[in-house]
Design a protein around this motif. Sequence first.
Motif, short mmCIF file in Angstrom:
data_model
loop_
_atom_site.label_atom_id
_atom_site.label_comp_id
_atom_site.label_asym_id
_atom_site.label_seq_id
_atom_site.Cartn_x
_atom_site.Cartn_y
_atom_site.Cartn_z
N HIS A 75 -23.21 14.60 -25.84
CA HIS A 75 -22.83 13.39 -25.00
C HIS A 75 -22.00 12.48 -25.65
N LEU A 76 -21.78 12.56 -26.91
CA LEU A 76 -20.88 11.67 -27.97
C LEU A 76 -19.48 12.35 -27.42
N GLY A 77 -19.35 13.66 -27.46
CA GLY A 77 -18.10 14.61 -27.35
C GLY A 77 -17.62 14.01 -25.71
N HIS A 78 -18.41 13.52 -24.91
CA HIS A 78 -18.01 13.15 -23.63
C HIS A 78 -17.83 11.50 -23.52
N GLY A 79 -17.88 10.73 -24.68
CA GLY A 79 -17.56 9.29 -24.86
C GLY A 79 -18.70 8.70 -25.02
N THR A 80 -19.89 9.09 -24.86
CA THR A 80 -21.03 8.18 -24.93
C THR A 80 -21.48 8.13 -26.34
N THR A 81 -21.01 6.88 -26.78
CA THR A 81 -21.13 6.55 -28.12
C THR A 81 -22.66 5.70 -28.53
N THR A 82 -23.31 5.52 -27.53
CA THR A 82 -24.59 4.80 -27.61
C THR A 82 -25.38 5.45 -26.53
#
Length: 369
Positions: A75-82
């Motif tokens: 999900h971080l790779g899709h922009g979810t940082t939290t």
Amino acid sequence: MTLRVNGKVVTPTGVIRQGCVELDGDRITAVAEYPSVRDGHWIVPGFVDMHTHGGGGHTFTTGDAGSARQAAAFHLGHGTTTLLASLVSSPFELMRAATEAYRPLVEEGTLAGVHFEGPYLSAARCGAQNPQFLRDPSVAELTELIELGGGAVRMVTLAPERDGALEAIKLLTAHRVVAAVGHTDATYDQTRAAVGAGASVGTHLFNGMRPVHHREPGPVVALLDAPNVVCELVADGVHLHDGVLTFVTATAGPERAALITDAMSAAGMPDGEYELGGQAVTVADGVARLAADGAIAGSTLTMDAALRHAVHAGVPMADACRMVATTPARAIGLGDRVGALQVGLRADLVVLDDDLNVVRVMRGGSWVE
């Protein structure tokens, strides 16, 4: 060392068309106009997903720390940082084990917390939740999980009509754990009582809820009408008609509407056979459904796709960015740390092209590989 990221900067108050975000270390130090910028990429806050069960072939629902780490990385790779690691209805032993396993991941910052979606839910509105694990809220269970988590337990979804629900909500809020209303057959009055006891989130509004009726408005109207409740929305065109998405956004405002993925392990994966909470799930054309009865079983959504869907449905860009970052961050008590391009907050941002596809992701001042 100061770093500057230039482009069309989306702030909580609007868009700076020729702007820049300056950061030093892991903190934002300035957000300003930068007149020399010409037609840069979109610079938006890192996404905050307060409700996700997994992705990239990995799941949060089994309590496996390695799988959780991989799902968070996807999900971080899709922009979810939290993000919160959401479990589904489970035996108490699994809830305990997951809390123990995920506490170190919360302490190191990989996860922002644990979300228990169930097991204190309505059998009549259980959706893809496993009915064999549903039960009344237990203050003893919740007290043990909160103590075991040492701050890791961030949100619990329950049905307010179940015996003991109001006591559970009061316990949760007393320990600064978010109480959410969901998978519920509650009446309007029962839902209002839950809000009065401290519930502050509506779990995927409309889905897994008694439908609206003009003589018994039910939970949807009660949650929409409560000024302190943030309503989750799954913006994938499957869970909600786009007309409902834009209606709720207009009614509640972007400060009370939060986009979530409700993603399962199949997010980012091919169609096929999967599992959720011990139940078989079939994914066809990107839509996840229980193999047994065809009930929607979470989603295959990512937060960047949710943002694109909302904007294409007619939600203004600045509002949509609030709904994927600022509002969910505030809903789970992290609004003073993340969720906006503002001075002093953690330097989490996503660079998007004009089609709102992810170009680069920054978390805590470092670009994600």
